[in-house]
Write a protein that holds these residues in place. Structure first.
Motif, PDB file in Angstrom:
ATOM      1  N   GLU A 250       2.147 -73.889  55.840  1.00 20.87           N
ATOM      2  CA  GLU A 250       1.101 -73.004  56.344  1.00 20.87           C
ATOM      3  C   GLU A 250       1.670 -71.642  56.699  1.00 20.87           C
ATOM      4  OE1 GLU A 250      -0.499 -75.263  59.538  1.00 20.87           O
ATOM      5  OE2 GLU A 250      -1.948 -76.348  58.267  1.00 20.87           O
ATOM      6  N   TYR A 254       0.498 -68.034  55.040  1.00 23.93           N
ATOM      7  CA  TYR A 254       0.136 -66.814  55.767  1.00 23.93           C
ATOM      8  C   TYR A 254       0.993 -65.646  55.290  1.00 23.93           C
ATOM      9  CZ  TYR A 254      -1.996 -70.128  59.079  1.00 23.93           C
ATOM     10  OH  TYR A 254      -2.738 -71.131  59.654  1.00 23.93           O
ATOM     11  N   TRP A 267      -9.317 -69.029  57.595  1.00 23.19           N
ATOM     12  CA  TRP A 267      -8.266 -70.039  57.566  1.00 23.19           C
ATOM     13  C   TRP A 267      -8.749 -71.376  58.120  1.00 23.19           C
ATOM     14  CZ3 TRP A 267      -4.047 -68.664  54.955  1.00 23.19           C
ATOM     15  CH2 TRP A 267      -3.690 -67.314  54.876  1.00 23.19           C
ATOM     16  N   ALA A 284      -7.437 -72.263  53.127  1.00 22.88           N
ATOM     17  CA  ALA A 284      -7.879 -70.865  53.093  1.00 22.88           C
ATOM     18  C   ALA A 284      -9.095 -70.766  52.186  1.00 22.88           C
ATOM     19  CB  ALA A 284      -6.754 -69.959  52.586  1.00 22.88           C
TER      20      ALA A 284
END
Length: 365
Positions: A250, A254, A267, A284
């Motif tokens: 994760e 990002y 998100w 996402a």
């Protein structure tokens, strides 16, 4: 001649190469030494010692960690066919010809042939992990034994500091400090097989992922192959590993969106049809373009065919509604982030040429 009589004008302490300090009996015999000569020099108080059957250390005192590693490999490695010199591999080049040459008699451990290749022998377990740079493993000098992988049909026994692990197929070794070392996932599995401490297992698996040595999927694959997932403390450690892997993935996701200038998505959301069923969660989602990202952080266990079918059904359902789902694994994010960003950008740009997607409700997850 006494056992203190030197066999070469070159003193031992001038020989920096460990392959000249740790040698096989056959190498000494090739220099003209008899079994009685070798036995005499290896007596208590003598200048040499026998570290393992057929392997000798050509100096007194405790062996270094490097010498122990080479001794274990010499003990376990398949010897070259008599009369055919061992050929250097890509990880063990032959001796350099740039230095000065030496004429006259050579030291017993020296050879004019290319350096020995440790055929059919690979360091694994805790020693291998320490060589790979793990901090959760003991330092090499404190290890009572060094695990070494050999083919299943080799007739070798565990002895001294060498613990022999037989395997149906040797892994392709990685070269670490000039030694053939098992890849991290295989070394982890061999180490975990001998550990009953749940904390120790968890620390090893967590460091493997957190330090970037490998991804969770490759670790679980090796643990499955080794039939270790029937041990409760290993299963608990794997659950922690999967959570650690998802968190890292994760973070990388990002970072990818930010580093490659992708528009900000929403998100960690769930989708459902208005007044209808839940369609599943997504990592996402770009509502205007109807593009979604789903991270695949499943543990690759043999019993997870059902879970994979659920992943596939969800993806097919969303795509029938006009939503493009980009499937990304943690390994792809780690090793090919730019490529993954390009795939997402292409999907976002292509949305203008697609029919509008069905209206869905976006919910926080």
């Amino acid at each position: 001649m006494t056992h203190n009589t030197p066999l070469s004008p070159r003193p031992l302490h001038d020989l920096a190469d460990v392959r000249r300090r740790v040698v096989r009996t056959a190498q000494l015999r090739a220099q003209g030494l008899t079994p009685a000569d070798i036995t005499t020099r290896c007596r208590p108080g003598g200048p040499w010692q026998q570290l393992l059957p057929g392997v000798h250390l050509l100096h007194p005192g405790p062996p270094t960690s490097e010498e122990r590693l080479h001794a274990v490999l010499l003990y376990a490695a398949r010897e070259a066919t008599p009369g055919v010199p061992a050929q250097p591999g890509p990880s063990h080049p032959g001796p350099s010809h740039s230095g000065p040459s030496h004429s006259g008699p050579s030291h017993p451990g020296a050879s004019n042939a290319p350096r020995h290749v440790y055929a059919d022998a690979v360091i694994t377990g805790l020693a291998a992990l320490t060589l790979h740079g793990f901090t959760a493993t003991p330092p090499l000098p404190s290890l009572d034994h060094i695990d070494v992988l050999v083919p299943r049909l080799r007739r070798l026994r565990t002895t001294g500091c060498a613990r022999v692990i037989r395997t149906a197929a040797l892994p392709a070794p990685e070269t670490v400090t000039g030694l053939p070392v098992a890849p991290v996932p295989r070394a982890l599995a061999d180490a975990v097989a001998d550990l009953a401490d749940a904390d120790a297992v968890r620390h090893l698996l967590t460091e493997a992922v957190r330090a970037g040595h490998c991804d969770p999927a490759s670790v679980v694959r090796e643990l499955t192959r080794a039939k270790l997932l029937n041990r409760p403390h290993v299963v608990d450690a794997v659950d922690s590993l999967i959570a650690e892997g998802r968190s890292l993935a994760e973070d990388r996701l990002y970072a990818m969106v930010s580093a490659y200038g992708l528009p900000d998505p929403v998100w960690n959301v769930g989708l459902r049809l208005p007044g209808g069923p839940h369609l599943g969660g997504l990592d996402a989602y770009w509502p205007d373009q109807a593009v979604a990202i789903e991270l695949d952080t499943r543990a690759p266990r043999q019993t997870e065919d059902t879970q994979w079918s659920e992943y596939a059904r969800k993806r097919e359902h969303l795509e029938r509604l006009g939503i493009t789902v980009v499937h990304i694994t943690p390994r792809k994010l780690r090793d090919a982030m730019e490529q993954q960003a390009a795939i997402v950008r292409t999907a976002l740009m292509a949305s203008a040429d697609r029919d509008p997607a069905a209206y869905v409700v976006v919910l926080p997850r």
